[in-house]
Design a protein around this motif. Sequence first.
Motif, short mmCIF file in Angstrom:
data_model
loop_
_atom_site.label_atom_id
_atom_site.label_comp_id
_atom_site.label_asym_id
_atom_site.label_seq_id
_atom_site.Cartn_x
_atom_site.Cartn_y
_atom_site.Cartn_z
N ALA A 63 11.53 5.04 -15.59
CA ALA A 63 12.33 4.69 -16.76
C ALA A 63 11.60 5.06 -18.04
N HIS A 64 10.29 4.81 -18.08
CA HIS A 64 9.48 5.16 -19.25
C HIS A 64 9.48 6.67 -19.47
N MET A 65 9.26 7.42 -18.41
CA MET A 65 9.23 8.88 -18.51
C MET A 65 10.60 9.44 -18.92
N LYS A 66 11.67 8.84 -18.40
CA LYS A 66 13.03 9.28 -18.78
C LYS A 66 13.26 9.03 -20.27
N GLU A 73 9.74 1.48 -13.05
CA GLU A 73 9.38 1.28 -14.46
C GLU A 73 8.72 2.53 -15.04
N VAL A 74 7.87 3.18 -14.25
CA VAL A 74 7.25 4.43 -14.71
C VAL A 74 8.33 5.49 -14.91
N GLN A 99 -0.01 -0.92 -13.30
CA GLN A 99 0.58 -2.09 -12.64
C GLN A 99 2.11 -2.06 -12.69
N TRP A 100 2.69 -1.03 -13.29
CA TRP A 100 4.14 -0.90 -13.34
C TRP A 100 4.66 -0.45 -11.97
N ALA A 111 6.90 -2.50 -18.43
CA ALA A 111 7.09 -3.46 -17.35
C ALA A 111 8.33 -4.31 -17.61
N GLY A 112 9.15 -4.47 -16.60
CA GLY A 112 10.36 -5.26 -16.72
C GLY A 112 11.43 -4.62 -17.60
#
Length: 135
Positions: free
Chosen positions: A32-35, A29-30, A24-25, A112-113
């Motif tokens: 940023a998480h992977m980075k 957001e995905v 749901q991201w 998320a966010g």
Amino acid sequence: MAKSLLLKHYRGAPAPVNDVRMDQWTPEEVSAHMKYMHDFAARLEGTGEFVDGQALAPEGTWVRYDGEGRPPVTDGPFAETKDLIAGWMVIDVDSYERAVELAGELSAAPGAGGKPIHEWLELRPFYSNPPTITE
């Protein structure tokens, strides 16, 4: 302490504080998480504490030996389950305290966010070989 495995669980139990499913991201957001994950690993490569790590696809197959020859195969694990291993990282650190410190940092990856997901990580030391006794 030596080598330890950090297991990332997808919506594992107990659930992360920021409990928004990754599917749901937003794409940003995905990314940023992977980075964050990539930068974390790169930093540990620089200190010599990173050994290896991989993200895992949600699709998989269960296989086991049945004593009859060809092992039975069944679908799963499924992304809908409460506890799916999403990836892993192997670190090589000097102490248990350092392993816990790094696991805590990894738990703060954004979700998320852009908020830290506060996910639970499983920290598992590798078995080490007992000392060899020579006489």
